[in-house]
Every structure is written in structure tokens, then in C-alpha cells.
Design a protein around this motif. Structure first.
Motif, PDB file in Angstrom:
ATOM      1  N   ASP A  32       0.825  -1.210   0.000  1.00  0.00           N
ATOM      2  CA  ASP A  32       0.000   0.000   0.000  1.00  0.00           C
ATOM      3  C   ASP A  32       0.862   1.263   0.000  1.00  0.00           C
ATOM      4  O   ASP A  32       1.329   1.692   1.054  1.00  0.00           O
ATOM      5  CB  ASP A  32      -0.913   0.027   1.239  1.00  0.00           C
ATOM      6  CG  ASP A  32      -1.996  -1.027   1.169  1.00  0.00           C
ATOM      7  OD1 ASP A  32      -2.306  -1.461   0.054  1.00  0.00           O
ATOM      8  OD2 ASP A  32      -2.518  -1.413   2.215  1.00  0.00           O
ATOM      9  N   SER A  33       1.053   1.859  -1.162  1.00  0.00           N
ATOM     10  CA  SER A  33       1.664   3.180  -1.264  1.00  0.00           C
ATOM     11  C   SER A  33       1.142   3.842  -2.524  1.00  0.00           C
ATOM     12  O   SER A  33       0.803   3.159  -3.498  1.00  0.00           O
ATOM     13  CB  SER A  33       3.198   3.103  -1.327  1.00  0.00           C
ATOM     14  OG  SER A  33       3.746   2.694  -0.095  1.00  0.00           O
ATOM     15  N   ASN A  34       1.085   5.146  -2.521  1.00  0.00           N
ATOM     16  CA  ASN A  34       0.630   5.898  -3.686  1.00  0.00           C
ATOM     17  C   ASN A  34       1.623   7.004  -4.016  1.00  0.00           C
ATOM     18  O   ASN A  34       2.210   7.615  -3.122  1.00  0.00           O
ATOM     19  CB  ASN A  34      -0.719   6.585  -3.424  1.00  0.00           C
ATOM     20  CG  ASN A  34      -1.809   5.628  -3.006  1.00  0.00           C
ATOM     21  OD1 ASN A  34      -1.964   4.570  -3.580  1.00  0.00           O
ATOM     22  ND2 ASN A  34      -2.576   6.012  -1.992  1.00  0.00           N
ATOM     23  N   GLY A  91       2.684  12.246  -2.956  1.00  0.00           N
ATOM     24  CA  GLY A  91       3.134  10.933  -2.504  1.00  0.00           C
ATOM     25  C   GLY A  91       2.643  10.641  -1.111  1.00  0.00           C
ATOM     26  O   GLY A  91       2.634  11.536  -0.250  1.00  0.00           O
ATOM     27  N   PRO A 149       3.350   7.219   1.111  1.00  0.00           N
ATOM     28  CA  PRO A 149       3.700   5.822   1.385  1.00  0.00           C
ATOM     29  C   PRO A 149       2.821   5.257   2.489  1.00  0.00           C
ATOM     30  O   PRO A 149       2.738   5.823   3.576  1.00  0.00           O
ATOM     31  CB  PRO A 149       5.174   5.901   1.804  1.00  0.00           C
ATOM     32  CG  PRO A 149       5.382   7.307   2.255  1.00  0.00           C
ATOM     33  CD  PRO A 149       4.461   8.141   1.437  1.00  0.00           C
ATOM     34  N   HIS A 150       2.148   4.143   2.193  1.00  0.00           N
ATOM     35  CA  HIS A 150       1.267   3.498   3.162  1.00  0.00           C
ATOM     36  C   HIS A 150       2.040   2.370   3.825  1.00  0.00           C
ATOM     37  O   HIS A 150       2.339   1.357   3.208  1.00  0.00           O
ATOM     38  CB  HIS A 150       0.028   2.944   2.467  1.00  0.00           C
ATOM     39  CG  HIS A 150      -0.851   3.999   1.882  1.00  0.00           C
ATOM     40  ND1 HIS A 150      -2.030   3.713   1.223  1.00  0.00           N
ATOM     41  CD2 HIS A 150      -0.729   5.342   1.846  1.00  0.00           C
ATOM     42  CE1 HIS A 150      -2.599   4.841   0.817  1.00  0.00           C
ATOM     43  NE2 HIS A 150      -1.809   5.834   1.176  1.00  0.00           N
ATOM     44  N   THR A 190       7.318   4.632  -4.188  1.00  0.00           N
ATOM     45  CA  THR A 190       6.458   3.497  -3.871  1.00  0.00           C
ATOM     46  C   THR A 190       7.256   2.223  -4.119  1.00  0.00           C
ATOM     47  O   THR A 190       8.218   2.218  -4.896  1.00  0.00           O
ATOM     48  CB  THR A 190       5.180   3.459  -4.727  1.00  0.00           C
ATOM     49  OG1 THR A 190       5.528   3.161  -6.089  1.00  0.00           O
ATOM     50  CG2 THR A 190       4.423   4.776  -4.674  1.00  0.00           C
ATOM     51  N   ASP A 191       6.847   1.147  -3.480  1.00  0.00           N
ATOM     52  CA  ASP A 191       7.550  -0.121  -3.657  1.00  0.00           C
ATOM     53  C   ASP A 191       7.170  -0.729  -5.009  1.00  0.00           C
ATOM     54  O   ASP A 191       5.998  -0.743  -5.389  1.00  0.00           O
ATOM     55  CB  ASP A 191       7.183  -1.073  -2.527  1.00  0.00           C
ATOM     56  CG  ASP A 191       8.193  -2.177  -2.350  1.00  0.00           C
ATOM     57  OD1 ASP A 191       9.383  -1.939  -2.607  1.00  0.00           O
ATOM     58  OD2 ASP A 191       7.802  -3.285  -1.952  1.00  0.00           O
ATOM     59  N   GLN A 212      12.453   0.471  -6.126  1.00  0.00           N
ATOM     60  CA  GLN A 212      11.462   1.492  -5.813  1.00  0.00           C
ATOM     61  C   GLN A 212      11.043   2.233  -7.074  1.00  0.00           C
ATOM     62  O   GLN A 212      11.863   2.476  -7.967  1.00  0.00           O
ATOM     63  CB  GLN A 212      12.035   2.505  -4.813  1.00  0.00           C
ATOM     64  CG  GLN A 212      12.336   1.929  -3.444  1.00  0.00           C
ATOM     65  CD  GLN A 212      11.087   1.668  -2.638  1.00  0.00           C
ATOM     66  OE1 GLN A 212      10.411   2.589  -2.186  1.00  0.00           O
ATOM     67  NE2 GLN A 212      10.764   0.391  -2.469  1.00  0.00           N
ATOM     68  N   SER A 241       1.661   5.637  -9.678  1.00  0.00           N
ATOM     69  CA  SER A 241       2.315   4.429  -9.182  1.00  0.00           C
ATOM     70  C   SER A 241       1.679   4.092  -7.839  1.00  0.00           C
ATOM     71  O   SER A 241       1.824   4.836  -6.874  1.00  0.00           O
ATOM     72  CB  SER A 241       3.821   4.648  -9.022  1.00  0.00           C
ATOM     73  OG  SER A 241       4.415   3.528  -8.391  1.00  0.00           O
ATOM     74  N   ALA A 242       0.966   2.958  -7.809  1.00  0.00           N
ATOM     75  CA  ALA A 242       0.305   2.529  -6.578  1.00  0.00           C
ATOM     76  C   ALA A 242       0.535   1.035  -6.368  1.00  0.00           C
ATOM     77  O   ALA A 242      -0.385   0.298  -6.028  1.00  0.00           O
ATOM     78  CB  ALA A 242      -1.191   2.860  -6.631  1.00  0.00           C
ATOM     79  N   ASN A 243       1.763   0.603  -6.585  1.00  0.00           N
ATOM     80  CA  ASN A 243       2.193  -0.781  -6.403  1.00  0.00           C
ATOM     81  C   ASN A 243       1.591  -1.740  -7.425  1.00  0.00           C
ATOM     82  O   ASN A 243       1.736  -2.957  -7.294  1.00  0.00           O
ATOM     83  CB  ASN A 243       1.874  -1.296  -4.989  1.00  0.00           C
ATOM     84  CG  ASN A 243       2.368  -0.377  -3.897  1.00  0.00           C
ATOM     85  OD1 ASN A 243       1.561   0.137  -3.131  1.00  0.00           O
ATOM     86  ND2 ASN A 243       3.663  -0.151  -3.828  1.00  0.00           N
TER      87      ASN A 243
END
Length: 856
Positions: free
Chosen positions: A315-317, A335, A337-338, A383-384, A489, A550-552
Motif C-alpha cells: 500500500d503506497s501511492n 506521494g 507511502p502506506h 512506492t515499492d 522502488q 504508481s500505486a504498487n
């Protein structure tokens, strides 16, 4: 023990530290008393270091060349202005240790396998795992390869000096952070290797996965045919990658450094090797059985660890827009990062300025520089990538060759490393780590299995980040990232000229042959031979649609010529789809539009599936009054997981019942041991491939054979949806009572920010909250979520060197619960508001100012 602890933070290692500290302090560990209640007492913290906000003044700091100004806003946001980089990073280390020393020390202890010296026997399992995996060995190799005169070398040395200046102050006054006073242990000196261990721990938590083990278990239980069908390489549902191609096959690039945790003597031909005689071949069934035993052994080993040591939630955006979609700005970058939430946060916000550097953003305690932020010309977030970076190898061994393994036609001796693990209150524990050419051996049960992990290759991440911090355009930005190796990343970018871009930087393993999503043979034919060339990495720059998200999600299509992972590794793409939809339509233009999107609870999956559910209900038997009322709520719903929405509750409960109803009969019939890795194997935890399968079948293949499991009459999607909806309504009626319009989402779903030390009184919440794992404002890790936006940052560029930036994170600068800067930012974050973030010295108009002067 793993069931007693909770994951309370992530990216820099505080996840594992938190869980172990919670266990030791909350339940006691050997002679370490149960101190949870003591730590929750305010008086303990009021007498400890950092209990009060600092006061303006002049401080004498050894090691400085020139005076340094450190200022703090009312909210505790720091700015550091220095006359040179040495003083800048020394001051950053000093400030980090002033406010976060306990956190930093716990992180390095976890990564270096030294937590038992503080926590006692409860931490032995963690220490053994980390010493086997070898984060400390990789950090030592990276430091050995770092020129001391390089910018990264100088930054690490100066940062360590600043941390040690603060440790020396505490030793002189005796006013240690509370955990040390109560435990009777003090932190040792900080070194550059410690900072690199913190970097390695971040890499582990973002990049270390067990995908090949999961596939091995699924092959044995579910069967290889259904595994390939339901856990495919490419996602089953429609997704939107940010790099749609076209692509080129540029061959294979060599690795720039050796695996620090492989037997380098064997790789260079310096170890003694004996030619192998013919061996008796192992039958395929026996080999499969042994492989399954090995996979189960490693997965059980990992399952006993506190959550957070391996990668789970994607979970990251981050997004960037320009042109007509930027709302009057040249470009906008956002950005968030979740990651796991905790108090203190793993981030702290700071602005850094010297003659060579002018940057502001989020830093990680223990590491110099800024990880996510902006300078005078560019802004970036991360994001990852979610690619597969972990490979497992079955090493061929023989009773006639003890202590050896077969590689490239010869028997090679296993290299042995010996450790003595100090344990607080107990005898030291001996550990022998065996290394092969692929990496450390993780188990000898069933088959001797080693792990090759890209995080074991030394990575000059700090040098890359320093290059990013001084870049002024896309070319300089991407050139700086050529040296970034792990973790992989997505670096999302925007600049003051109105350009936007993204590149998936890092090392991607390329094997000579075989299927890397399954354990590979260790005899040489499937070794890693290099990585994807930098020129072929997924990327986009100024796309014609003016949007990058980019959301994984998988960043490329199935036409990409390189293997980067299976559908198990990537996000199912619902957050990315929602963001693309909002940004492309212009509904989220400008800084305010991005802020609204970061707070969005719109569920893209619900928007697709609910119409199908309602159609299925119309085609079935008449509904009961309660079920009809629930269906009416869904008919009028806006697909938003708002805290007050009863439709959100009905949708969530239905979907999970539907997913389990379709897959659990198959799991039970095939005896799939989902308990070994629930997040990736259990239908009850929504694994991404199963989500994508059911999404696709419901929309386009409602007669798929999956709806007819063994022992059940033939069914289809509409019938299963009707049954799941009925079950959902019945279960909600039992649990919540009353009419469906009273079933607000907040009655089921909450969010919390736990304390690093685990005492409930030191955390925030739990409180009713909106969101779910697939909303842009994600809330993951169960119905009491502690995983979500760990930081939100937005920068809107208006022209050359001109930008408006906002940021917020859920916490505060200090780790001391008695400090006014402990959780002062949480309410601002919770309400979806932001604080200004700018470059020094304009950002330095603080109410508290330190002047750090050279001692003497």
C-alpha cells in the motif's frame, strides 16, 4: 509468541522491534520485568530525556567546524542550516538522536541480531533470523566499499559523530530515555555501519518475500494446474501500468557487486572443490515431497517472527500530473507511502541547507539526508515496485559428502560463520550460519535450502539519494539512480519546468534458466547471471495523457521481455485505477485536488462488482425485508468507504463472504495449509491473485469452473453472490442488530496508531475510521487497521524554483510520550489537513532556535 505481539511500525525496522519490545515490556521476558504499566505512567517519561520541548539556546557540540542553526516551528518541524555538509549531517544526526535515540537503537539491534542483549530470550528467534540473513554482513561490505572521502562516506561519518555527541551528553547527565533507565542497559556508540544496517532493514521489510515457498506449498496441495491458473504470472484482471511500452530486450547487465552473504571463495574458485562422481538420481515425487518439507520448515520459521520483518502489504501511492491536468500549476507531485503506523513515526520531517544542498522532506531516524522531498527544482516520492527479489535454491547434498553441496559438477564445502548471541538474563546462544554460493542456508529439513536475496548485494543507496537531492532535471535525477540497487522502488518525479516522470530503479534478478517463482535447483544451471539493464527498467516521462500513477500495480504489461514477479507480488490495481480516473478527468487538479484524492475512500472494486451483485439479486428469489433494505442501500451508494456508510459495511462483508465461499471449498478439499502464510495463501486475507480472479470471473466469466468445487453441485457467479449476500446480511444482523441503515462502517472498522512500546495508553485510538485496503486512503491489516498513509506530501510547481509544498505525518518529532511533540500532528493527519513544508531559511522561522557551536 508471534500471536501475542503486534506489528506497530515498519520501514526502518521498528516493526519487529516494536513487537518484541511489546512482548518483553508487556509480558516480561526472563529477568526483564513486565514494564508495560510502568511505561504507561506519565511520571516515568517526565523525568526522562526529551520530556519537554527544547528551549532556544547555544549548545557546544564537539566535531563541528562552524556554527549551525537548528530551528523548530511550533509543530516541531526542524530546519538545519550549516556552512558545510559535514556540519549539516553532524547536526542532523545530533537532532535525530535527541528526539529518537531509543527508536534508532532498537532498529539497529534488530538488524544486527543484537536485540536479545536488551530484550532477553524473547528476541532470540529474531536475532537468529537476522544473523542468518546477514544484514550486518551486507552493511559491513557496503561500508568497506564506500570511499571515506566520498559524499556518502563523509555524510555517514558526520551523522555518526552527531549521534555520538548526543549519546555522550546523556551519559554525562544520566538522563537516558526511559527504556534504558528501566532496563539498566545503555546504547553503544553509533557507527556508519549502524546507519547502513537501518537501510538494510528497510530493504528487508520492502523486498524480502516468500513467493517461491508459497508456490511450492500450493503446487503440493492445490496442484500445479490450479496454482498456475489461479496464481498466474500476469494479473487476471484489467490493470493500468504506468509504462505500457513498447519495450526492448537489452540483454542482461552484470551485477556491480557480489552477494555479501554468499560464499565468495567458491564463486572466485578459491575454495577447495572435489569433482563429483555420478549420483543416484532422486525421483520427481520424492524431490517434490522434500521440497515441500523444506518450504514448510522455512515458512514456519518466518511465521514465528513478529510481523513486519518480511514484506506483506503493498500500500503506497504516488502520482504526478502536468499540462491541462495540473490545475494551473506547471506540475504537481503527490506521494503518500502506506506503511505500518506507530508512535513515534519512523519518519521525521526536516529541511537541510548548506552551500551545496537545499532540500526538505521526510527523513528516516538513523540515516542521513532526505528520502522523500523536494529541492529548488525537483520533487520526488517513492512506492515499492513489488517485484520478486528473493529466490530460494535447493542445494544438492549427500550423506557421503557431509558439510558439502554440489555446484557446477563439484562438491564444495559449506562456509561456516559462528556467532555468540548475548542474551539479557540468560546464557549466550551459539549460532552457526552456513553459506553457499547462493546465500545462507535457511533449513536442512527435507532439502537443504538457501536464499538468494537482492538485498544481500551492497547498495550505495545514500550516494543515490544525495545525487537526487542535488539534481535539477530528469537526466540528473535518473543518473543519480543508476547506483540504486535495493530495495527496488518507483521514484516518481516532477520539476519546476513542468516535466513529470517515474522510473523503477533497482536490481531485478535474472536467472540462467528455470522458474524463479518456484525454488530453483542449486547445482548451477539456474544461478543469477545479472540484472535488467538500467535502460530497460520500467519508466515513463511526460506521457501524452499528462498523468503518472504508481500505486504498487504491475508497472508494465505482459509484453515486457523480462520476468519481474508474479501476480502474487503486485497490488491488484484498484488504487491505481481510482487515481488515474480522478486525475485524468480533471476532478483532482492542483494541490487541493491531490489532497482530496489522498483522502479518498472511493472503492474502485466495489464500483465494478456492486452492479453485478444487484443484477444477481434481481434475478433470484424475492428478498426478505431486511435483505431488500440492504440491497437498497447498495443501490443508492456512492462506492465510498466512509465511516458513517452502512452500504460500505454491507459491501465489505458481502465481498469477503463471496471470496471465501468460492475458494475455501477448494482449499478444504485440497488441504491447502494456508496457516503457514495467511496473507498470501488464505482466502480470508484477500490474496491479490484471488481478488483479481474473482473480479475477472464476476465481470466476464460467470460460469467459470471455480464456482463448482469438489463435492458441490454446479453453481455460477450469480448464485454464489446471492448466497454470500444472504450470509452477509444475516451475520451483520446478528452482530450489529437493528435496521441495515444503522450498520455504519465505523461500527466494524477502526484505525489505530500503536505505541512503539506497546502500552495502549501511549498509542492513539483505536477510533472508527473509513477506508479499506483498496481505497486510495488505504486502511490495511484487519478491521482494526494500523497500516495506512504514514506520510502525505504534495508539491505544486508554479515556475522556476517556485513551488508550494504541504506535508503531514501521523505522529510528532519526539519519541517521549510526555513531550508536546509526541503525537501533536496526529489530529491534523487524521482530519486530512497539512502543514507547509519549505526550504531553509524561509522554513526556519521557528519559535525555538538552537545555535550549535564548535566545542572549545
Amino acid at each position: 509468541m508471534a500471536r501475542k505481539v503486534r506489528r506497530v511500525t515498519a520501514i526502518a525496522g521498528a516493526a519487529a522491534a516494536a513487537a518484541l519490545v511489546m512482548y518483553a515490556l508487556g509480558f516480561g521476558a526472563g529477568p526483564l520485568p513486565a514494564l508495560g504499566r510502568v511505561l504507561a505512567a506519565r511520571g516515568v517519561w517526565e523525568s526522562a530525556a526529551g520530556a519537554q520541548a527544547p528551549r532556544s539556546g547555544v549548545l557546544a557540540i564537539p566535531g563541528l567546524y562552524r556554527p549551525v542553526t537548528v530551528s523548530f516551528t511550533r509543530s516541531g518541524i526542524a530546519s538545519i542550516v550549516a556552512a558545510n555538509d559535514h556540519d549539516l549531517f553532524l547536526a542532523q544526526g545530533y537532532v535525530a538522536a535527541w528526539f529518537r535515540l531509543s527508536q534508532m537503537d532498537l532498529e539497529r539491534r534488530v538488524g544486527e541480531g543484537r536485540l536479545s542483549a536488551l530484550e532477553g530470550p524473547a528476541a532470540i528467534g529474531s536475532d537468529k533470523f537476522e544473523l542468518r540473513l546477514g544484514l550486518l554482513r551486507t552493511a559491513e561490505a557496503q561500508w568497506a566499499a564506500t570511499p571515506r572521502s566520498s559524499p556518502a562516506g563523509q555524510a555517514l561519518l558526520a551523522y555518526a559523530r552527531g549521534v555520538n555527541d548526543r549519546i555522550a551528553e546523556l551519559a554525562a547527565t544520566g538522563q537516558w530515555p526511559a527504556i534504558y533507565t528501566l532496563a539498566g542497559v545503555q546504547p553503544g556508540p553509533w557507527t556508519p555501519v549502524d546507519s547502513l544496517v537501518v537501510q538494510e532493514l528497510l530493504t528487508q521489510q520492502l523486498d524480502f518475500t516468500t513467493a517461491p515457498l508459497d508456490y511450492s506449498v500450493l503446487d503440493r496441495s492445490l496442484g500445479s494446474t490450479l496454482t498456475a491458473r489461479w496464481f498466474p504470472l500476469d494479473p487476471a484482471n484489467a490493470q493500468r501500468p504506468y509504462d505500457p511500452g513498447p519495450y526492448t530486450d537489452d540483454g542482461i547487465a552484470p551485477l556491480a557487486a557480489q552477494n555479501a552473504n554468499a560464499d565468495s571463495l567458491a564463486l572466485t574458485g578459491q575454495s577447495h572443490a572435489r569433482p563429483a562422481a555420478a549420483t543416484t538420481p532422486v525421483t520427481a515425487p520424492a524431490q517434490a515431497q522434500a521440497a515441500g518439507v523444506a518450504a514448510v520448515a522455512i515458512m514456519r520459521q518466518i511465521a514465528r517472527l513478529p510481523e513486519g520483518l518480511t514484506h506483506i502489504h503493498p500500500d503506497s501511492n504516488a502520482w504526478a500530473v502536468n499540462g491541462p491536468l495540473a490545475g494551473g500549476s506547471a506540475a504537481v507531485l503527490a506521494g503518500d507511502p502506506h506503511l505500518a503506523l506507530s508512535l513515534p513515526s519512523y519518519w521525521y520531517e526536516v529541511a537541510l541547507r548548506s552551500p551545496a544542498l537545499d532540500v526538505a522532506g521526510a527523513s528516516l531516524p538513523g540515516i542521513p539526508a532526505i528520502v522523500i522531498g523536494r529541492n529548488q527544482h525537483i520533487s520526488w516520492s517513492l512506492t515499492d515496485v513489488q517485484n520478486q527479489s528473493t529466490l530460494f535454491y535447493h542445494e544438492q547434498t549427500s550423506p557421503s559428502h557431509p558439510g558439502e553441496y554440489l555446484w557446477r559438477g563439484a562438491w564444495r564445502p559449506v562456509r561456516k560463520l559462528r556467532y555468540l548471541i548475548p542474551v539479557r538474563g540468560a546464557a549466550p546462544v551459539r549460532l552457526v550460519v552456513d553459506l553457499t554460493v547462493h546465500g545462507p542456508i535457511m533449513t536442512t529439513e527435507g532439502e537443504t535450502t538457501s536464499v538468494y536475496w537482492m538485498g544481500d548485494i551492497p547498495s550505495p543507496d545514500l550516494a543515490a539519494i544525495l545525487g537526487v537531492a542535488t539534481a535539477s532535471d530528469w537526466t540528473q535525477f535518473t543518473n543519480a539512480l543508476r547506483g540504486w540497487r535495493a530495495p527496488t522502488q518507483n521514484f516518481v518525479y516532477a520539476d519546476d519546468r513542468g516535466n513529470i516522470g517515474v522510473i523503477a530503479a533497482g536490481y531485478y534478478p535474472v536467472v540462467r534458466s528455470g522458474q524463479p517463482w518456484r525454488p530453483l535447483p542449486g547445482t548451477g544451471q539456474s544461478d543469477v547471471v545479472g540484472t535488467i539493464p538500467f535502460a530497460a527498467l520500467p519508466r515513463a516521462y511526460d506521457p501524452p495523457g499528462h498523468v503518472i500513477v504508481s500505486a504498487n500495480q504491475r508497472p508494465v504489461t505482459a509484453a515486457y521481455p523480462y520476468y519481474i514477479g508474479t501476480s502474487q507480488g503486485f497490488d491488484p490495481g484498484y488504487r491505481a485505477a481510482q487515481a488515474y480516473q480522478a486525475l485524468s478527468s480533471g476532478a483532482a487538479a492542483g494541490l487541493s485536488g491531490s489532497a482530496a484524492l489522498q483522502g479518498s475512500y472511493a472503492d474502485h472494486l466495489a464500483a465494478q462488482i456492486v452492479p453485478e451483485l444487484l443484477a444477481a439479486l434481481r434475478g433470484g428469489a424475492p428478498l426478505s425485508p431486511r435483505a431488500a433494505s440492504a440491497a437498497g442501500l447498495l443501490t443508492r451508494w456512492n462506492d465510498s468507504m466512509d465511516v458513517t456508510s452502512p452500504a460500505a459495511t454491507i459491501w465489505w462483508t458481502f465481498w469477503n463472504d463471496y471470496l471465501r465461499a468460492v475458494f475455501e471449498p477448494w482449499w478444504q478439499a485440497r488441504h491447502v495449509p494456508a496457516h503457514l502464510d495467511p496473507w498470501n495463501l488464505s482466502p480470508g486475507h484477500d490474496p491479490a491473485p484471488l481478488l483479481e480472479d474473482l473480479d475477472q470471473w464476476t465481470l466476464h466469466d460467470q460460469d467459470n469452473p471455480a464456482f463448482s468445487p469438489p463435492g458441490r453441485p454446479g453453481s455460477d457467479a450469480p448464485a454464489d453472490m446471492r448466497a454470500a449476500f444472504g450470509a452477509a446480511v444475516a451475520s451483520l444482523a446478528r452482530r450489529l442488530g437493528g435496521n441495515p441503515d444503522s450498520w455504519s462502517w465505523g461500527r466494524l472498522h477502526r484505525r489505530q496508531i500503536p505505541s512503539l512500546l506497546g502500552a495502549a495508553a501511549l498509542g492513539y485510538g483505536p477510533r472508527p475510521s473509513g477506508g479499506d485496503p483498496w481505497t486510495v486512503n488505504a486502511a490495511d491489516d484487519g478491521m482494526t487497521s494500523d497500516f495506512g498513509p504514514s506520510l502525505r506530501m504534495i508539491t505544486a510547481w508554479s515556475g522556476a524554483g517556485e513551488a508550494t509544498s504541504r506535508a503531514i505525518y501521523p505522529g510528532g518529532l519526539s519519541e517521549n510520550p510526555a513531550s508536546p511533540w509526541y503525537q501533536n500532528l496526529v489530529r491534523t493527519w487524521w482530519s486530512g489537513h497539512y502543514l507547509p513544508i519549505g526550504l531553509s531559511p524561509s522554513h526556519a522561522a521557528g519559535v525555538i532556535v538552537w545555535t550549535l557551536r564548535p566545542e572549545g
